[in-house]
Design an enzyme around this catalytic site. Structure first.
Site, PDB file in Angstrom:
ATOM      1  N   ASN A 206      37.597 -33.029  77.030  1.00  0.00           N
ATOM      2  CA  ASN A 206      37.504 -34.399  77.548  1.00  0.00           C
ATOM      3  C   ASN A 206      36.037 -34.785  77.733  1.00  0.00           C
ATOM      4  O   ASN A 206      35.140 -33.993  77.446  1.00  0.00           O
ATOM      5  CB  ASN A 206      38.295 -34.528  78.860  1.00  0.00           C
ATOM      6  CG  ASN A 206      37.805 -33.539  79.899  1.00  0.00           C
ATOM      7  OD1 ASN A 206      36.660 -33.609  80.333  1.00  0.00           O
ATOM      8  ND2 ASN A 206      38.654 -32.585  80.278  1.00  0.00           N
ATOM      9  N   LYS A 287      39.141 -19.571  61.409  1.00  0.00           N
ATOM     10  CA  LYS A 287      39.290 -21.020  61.201  1.00  0.00           C
ATOM     11  C   LYS A 287      40.595 -21.329  60.454  1.00  0.00           C
ATOM     12  O   LYS A 287      40.853 -20.728  59.400  1.00  0.00           O
ATOM     13  CB  LYS A 287      38.087 -21.541  60.418  1.00  0.00           C
ATOM     14  CG  LYS A 287      38.089 -23.038  60.319  1.00  0.00           C
ATOM     15  CD  LYS A 287      36.941 -23.554  59.481  1.00  0.00           C
ATOM     16  CE  LYS A 287      37.145 -25.015  59.183  1.00  0.00           C
ATOM     17  NZ  LYS A 287      36.288 -25.497  58.118  1.00  0.00           N
ATOM     18  N   ASP A 315      47.541 -25.548  87.375  1.00  0.00           N
ATOM     19  CA  ASP A 315      46.831 -26.524  88.208  1.00  0.00           C
ATOM     20  C   ASP A 315      46.049 -25.714  89.245  1.00  0.00           C
ATOM     21  O   ASP A 315      46.632 -25.158  90.180  1.00  0.00           O
ATOM     22  CB  ASP A 315      47.806 -27.503  88.865  1.00  0.00           C
ATOM     23  CG  ASP A 315      47.055 -28.661  89.481  1.00  0.00           C
ATOM     24  OD1 ASP A 315      46.155 -28.422  90.304  1.00  0.00           O
ATOM     25  OD2 ASP A 315      47.347 -29.817  89.107  1.00  0.00           O
ATOM     26  N   PHE A 338      39.119 -34.298  93.072  1.00  0.00           N
ATOM     27  CA  PHE A 338      38.504 -35.507  92.515  1.00  0.00           C
ATOM     28  C   PHE A 338      39.540 -36.179  91.643  1.00  0.00           C
ATOM     29  O   PHE A 338      40.205 -35.502  90.846  1.00  0.00           O
ATOM     30  CB  PHE A 338      37.255 -35.152  91.693  1.00  0.00           C
ATOM     31  CG  PHE A 338      36.109 -34.713  92.559  1.00  0.00           C
ATOM     32  CD1 PHE A 338      36.127 -33.478  93.172  1.00  0.00           C
ATOM     33  CD2 PHE A 338      35.029 -35.554  92.777  1.00  0.00           C
ATOM     34  CE1 PHE A 338      35.093 -33.082  94.001  1.00  0.00           C
ATOM     35  CE2 PHE A 338      33.983 -35.171  93.598  1.00  0.00           C
ATOM     36  CZ  PHE A 338      34.012 -33.925  94.212  1.00  0.00           C
ATOM     37  N   LYS A 352      47.952 -37.823  94.471  1.00  0.00           N
ATOM     38  CA  LYS A 352      47.446 -36.476  94.116  1.00  0.00           C
ATOM     39  C   LYS A 352      47.073 -35.680  95.360  1.00  0.00           C
ATOM     40  O   LYS A 352      47.282 -34.473  95.419  1.00  0.00           O
ATOM     41  CB  LYS A 352      46.213 -36.587  93.211  1.00  0.00           C
ATOM     42  CG  LYS A 352      46.593 -36.843  91.780  1.00  0.00           C
ATOM     43  CD  LYS A 352      45.401 -37.010  90.875  1.00  0.00           C
ATOM     44  CE  LYS A 352      45.885 -37.610  89.571  1.00  0.00           C
ATOM     45  NZ  LYS A 352      44.835 -38.066  88.710  1.00  0.00           N
ATOM     46  N   LYS A 356      49.030 -32.259  95.702  1.00  0.00           N
ATOM     47  CA  LYS A 356      48.279 -31.015  95.524  1.00  0.00           C
ATOM     48  C   LYS A 356      47.926 -30.339  96.853  1.00  0.00           C
ATOM     49  O   LYS A 356      47.271 -29.299  96.862  1.00  0.00           O
ATOM     50  CB  LYS A 356      47.010 -31.293  94.706  1.00  0.00           C
ATOM     51  CG  LYS A 356      47.335 -31.864  93.323  1.00  0.00           C
ATOM     52  CD  LYS A 356      46.149 -31.893  92.392  1.00  0.00           C
ATOM     53  CE  LYS A 356      46.570 -32.474  91.048  1.00  0.00           C
ATOM     54  NZ  LYS A 356      45.829 -31.935  89.925  1.00  0.00           N
TER      55      LYS A 356
END
Ligand code: CTP
Length: 417
Positions: A206, A287, A315, A338, A352, A356
């Protein structure tokens, strides 16, 4: 032992105000070590600062024969370095990393809190180069005190006057207070993205740059903490500090293992990493060839489409909150998550926090270009089960300090309970 502050004085006509600043700091019980540039000595005699501070004034890289690497010793002894007045020349040199005298060399070697009070002719202060340097220094974590607006020694009117000594002294005292707020605490910080490999050349990841996590690590160090920084792959130099353990990882599972280990002795875990939620089910040590994948492909509207299976990653922060509940971590461990959101920021973050089992969640809007992943600034809402605290737009360092102050308040409260 009195706390040490470095006071750098450069060659502005406002150098005389640094005498009053020195006096105020000494009066507040601080051991002030003054460093003057040679231009500053043209305006105020070093003996004035020697009398006010009670210490020899440092003038030259080679002026102390008993300390051959004088600038490093100076840089290590203090947790705050205030440069007042800082001429436009000094501001620009600091930003560029020029180290051609004792003041700038010490600044380059210094890892604590830098407080800079510019004083210059209005045009020199407003010059694009100087303004860019100020932004650069802020982005690196320096506190820049805005100059006052008024009549200047050169006859011009505008911004450029050194703020009053008391204002600078207050900023130094505030920086000193912050420098002890997390003393004796172990803070674990995760940063950056994780990278989930398909094969040695392809991966899922990301946009996280790690800037927020690295800013938190530096701010926590400057607040006196012992820090473990667990970082996914980023383009930032690994920080080096006697009080920091740096743990580079690549995948979410590696990060999870490192966090669970470091959390055993942690007082706080700040989970700033953008952990990849999924990893490829099948990975290859060599690969993967396009033609080898072709049997998995289908033709849709004239285009070849390949479906890959992804598996959910652990998580990490939820595992921590479960371990805390099970009694295998410190019971008063503070867990900070965050939430990087693009829509319904508050409600998504709040959900969240509860799901969490966190103590705080830091919500920010990554769809905004001015505070998103790759930007220098951030603006967040810190949500706890009891209250919400906004942190206004500021450099990621300033946001890091304010967030860590909230965390330190929370730790102090749980010490009292
Ligand atoms: N987090 C974690 N482990 C994961 C995913 C996220 O520890 N596998 C942590 C992040 O470091 C962050 C918090 O959980 O502190 C929220 O992350 P986010 O990606 O916003 O949460 P997700 O549960 O992945 O929710 P979403 O569906 O929005 O992706």
């Amino acid at each position: 032992m009195a706390e040490q502050v470095l006071l750098g004085v450069s060659g502005s006509i406002a150098a005389y105000k640094a005498c009053e600043l020195c006096r105020l700091l000494v009066k507040a019980g601080i051991d002030v070590q003054v460093i003057m540039t040679s231009h500053a000595t043209e305006l105020v005699g070093p003996s004035t600062f020697r009398s006010l501070s009670g210490n020899a004034v440092a003038l030259d890289l080679f002026d102390d024969p008993s300390a051959p690497i004088h600038h490093i010793e100076l840089a290590k002894a203090a947790s705050v370095f205030v440069i007042a007045p800082a001429t436009a020349n000094i501001v620009n040199k600091l930003a560029a990393g020029v180290a051609d005298d004792l003041l700038t060399t010490t600044a380059l070697a210094f890892t604590g809190r830098l407080v800079v009070a510019p004083a210059a002719n209005t045009q020199m202060y407003l010059d694009d180069t100087t303004q860019e340097s100020i932004r650069t220094l802020e982005a690196r974590g320096a506190t820049i005190l805005s100059p006052d607006i008024g009549a200047l020694a050169c006859g011009d009117k505008g911004p450029g006057r050194l703020p009053e000594p008391q204002v600078i002294a207050d900023a130094v005292l505030q920086a000193l207070k912050r420098s002890k707020a997390l003393a004796g605490r172990h803070i674990v910080i995760t940063a950056g993205p994780t990278r989930e490999d398909f094969d040695p050349v392809r991966f899922v990841s990301n946009h996280s740059t790690g800037r927020m996590g690295y800013a938190l690590a530096r701010a926590a160090l400057q607040m006196g903490a012992e820090v473990t920084l667990i970082s996914g792959p980023v383009n930032l130099p690994a920080p080096v500090n006697d009080h920091l353990a740096f743990v580079p990882v690549v995948s979410a599972r590696e990060m999870c293992e490192a966090v669970l280990h470091a959390a055993q002795s942690a007082d706080v875990v700040l989970s700033a990493a953008a952990v990849a939620d999924f990893r490829p089910q099948m990975t290859s040590d060599t690969k993967l060839k396009k033609y080898a994948l072709s049997e998995l492909s289908e033709l849709e509207e004239g285009e070849t489409v390949i479906s890959v299976k992804l598996v959910q990653n652990p998580d990490i922060i939820t595992q921590l909150s479960e371990a805390r509940q099970a009694g295998s971590l410190k019971p008063d461990l503070v867990l900070v998550g965050f939430a990087a959101e693009t829509n319904d920021i508050d409600s998504n973050a709040r959900e969240k926090l509860v799901r969490k089992g966190l103590d705080l969640i830091v919500a920010n809007d990554v769809s905004r270009e001015d505070i998103g992943f790759a930007s220098v600034d951030n603006e967040v809402l810190v949500i706890s089960p009891e209250s919400d605290t906004p942190i206004a737009k500021a450099s990621k360092f300033e946001v890091a300090w304010r967030l860590l102050e909230l965390v330190s308040d929370r730790l102090r409260r749980s010490d009292v309970d």
